[in-house]
Scaffold this active site. Sequence first.
Site, mmCIF file in Angstrom:
data_model
loop_
_atom_site.group_PDB
_atom_site.id
_atom_site.type_symbol
_atom_site.label_atom_id
_atom_site.label_comp_id
_atom_site.label_asym_id
_atom_site.label_seq_id
_atom_site.Cartn_x
_atom_site.Cartn_y
_atom_site.Cartn_z
ATOM 1 N NE ARG A 197 -4.126 14.364 44.468
ATOM 2 C CZ ARG A 197 -3.194 14.982 43.747
ATOM 3 N NH1 ARG A 197 -2.044 14.385 43.459
ATOM 4 N NH2 ARG A 197 -3.397 16.217 43.294
ATOM 5 C CG HIS A 198 -8.978 13.752 43.204
ATOM 6 N ND1 HIS A 198 -8.086 14.275 42.280
ATOM 7 C CD2 HIS A 198 -8.972 14.629 44.228
ATOM 8 C CE1 HIS A 198 -7.597 15.397 42.720
ATOM 9 N NE2 HIS A 198 -8.106 15.640 43.905
ATOM 10 N NE ARG A 255 -6.751 18.623 41.829
ATOM 11 C CZ ARG A 255 -5.822 19.580 41.737
ATOM 12 N NH1 ARG A 255 -5.778 20.392 40.677
ATOM 13 N NH2 ARG A 255 -4.917 19.728 42.691
ATOM 14 N NE ARG A 295 -10.613 18.032 43.534
ATOM 15 C CZ ARG A 295 -11.220 19.206 43.747
ATOM 16 N NH1 ARG A 295 -12.048 19.701 42.845
ATOM 17 N NH2 ARG A 295 -11.004 19.880 44.873
ATOM 18 C CG ASP A 353 -3.421 16.690 47.733
ATOM 19 O OD1 ASP A 353 -2.868 17.401 46.858
ATOM 20 O OD2 ASP A 353 -4.316 17.113 48.496
HETATM 21 C C1 LIG Z 1 -8.576 24.438 47.862
HETATM 22 C C2 LIG Z 1 -8.357 23.256 46.971
HETATM 23 C C3 LIG Z 1 -8.040 22.016 47.749
HETATM 24 N N1 LIG Z 1 -7.572 20.964 46.855
HETATM 25 C C4 LIG Z 1 -8.306 19.914 46.587
HETATM 26 O O1 LIG Z 1 -9.413 19.731 47.048
HETATM 27 C C5 LIG Z 1 -7.666 18.882 45.672
HETATM 28 O O2 LIG Z 1 -8.574 17.812 45.460
HETATM 29 C C6 LIG Z 1 -6.399 18.360 46.312
HETATM 30 O O3 LIG Z 1 -6.689 17.978 47.643
HETATM 31 C C7 LIG Z 1 -5.898 17.187 45.490
HETATM 32 O O4 LIG Z 1 -5.845 16.046 46.005
HETATM 33 O O5 LIG Z 1 -5.587 17.460 44.330
#
Ligand SMILES: CCCNC(=O)[C@H](O)[C@@H](O)C(=O)O
Length: 339
Positions: A5-6, A9, A73, A253
């Site tokens: 996972r990044h 953020r 990200r 995630d």
């Molecule tokens: C609509 C937003 C979806 N969320 C993301 O893309 C995030 O990166 C989320 O997946 C994460 O890993 O924080």
Amino acid sequence: PGLYRHGDRSPIKAYPTDPYKESDWPQGFGQLSQEGMKQHFELGQFLTKRYTGFLSEDYDRHEIFIRSTDVDRTLMSAEANLAGMFPPNGSEVFNPDLKWQPIPVHTVPADEEKLLSFPLDDCPRYTQLMNETEKTDIFLNMTETNKAFIEMVKNKTGLEKTNIETIWSVYDTLFCEAKHGMRPPDWVTSSVMETLKVLKNFGFQIMFGVYKRKEKCRLQGGLLLDQIIKNLSNAAALDSKQKVKMMVYSAHDTTIVALQEALNVFNGLQPPYASCHLFELHQEENGTFSVEMFYRNDTNVSEPYSVSLPGCSQRCPLQDFVNLTREVIPQDRNKECQI
Ligand SMILES: CCCNC(=O)[C@H](O)[C@@H](O)C(=O)O
């Protein structure tokens, strides 16, 4: 192969009554923070240390392939990760004042991404399964038990509709703000955060599990697991031309959850920032191959947790791994998605 996972953020968005707006974040919404860069630099150092002796010390483009979703990200996380993995030494230095070398991060346009972005929204049968999930007792109990709480959140946040999914977003925004020292509104007590967290994790649990897990996984994370198994099988093939020793996927995630639910090893909790699921292919004395899995979701412990495929030993013979996961690998996903 490794999937992560990044890093840390800024929030993806603000809720209507949020005192903090996009302009309160240095790079705006959804962007990797310097904390997130550091997390991935550290993960990169961990990976290089762990695979010393397996990967060459110097970056070798034939040995490692990195693919990221086409999102700032995750692209930036992969770049920070690689800066930690392969600082240039000796002949690789191109600027003596810079302990960094460019390493390609591959991607595909977001609307063509079918390997690393989940849940995929192109599958009517999956949508149907999610609608059915919302009629199960466990879902109805969860929403009924928290009815007043969800109503309170709706009023305080000004959200038009609140459901398990939108609750995820409120928790996420408050979590990011707290992490970056932004004081929450008074209604956000620690017990409110705790209940939001439970509902947020429930949102991850129902996404690919709780109800008809196998079928949901065939339509979602099974696609990624299929590719990973192909990577492993190719590497194990005697005539393996594949020199790539490590495939790295930089994602989200939900990507980790989709994969871990397909493996039936999901712990029910949102994967933390820069958490990493590793597959390792080992050749036994007798020449056969086995797969070991690890999940690094806590940097306070030095070693990642071993993860066992249900029904197999921690060091799982490749053939058993393939047989035990077959039920979540789609044979004809387009057909299976039709309703
Ligand atoms: C609509 C937003 C979806 N969320 C993301 O893309 C995030 O990166 C989320 O997946 C994460 O890993 O924080």
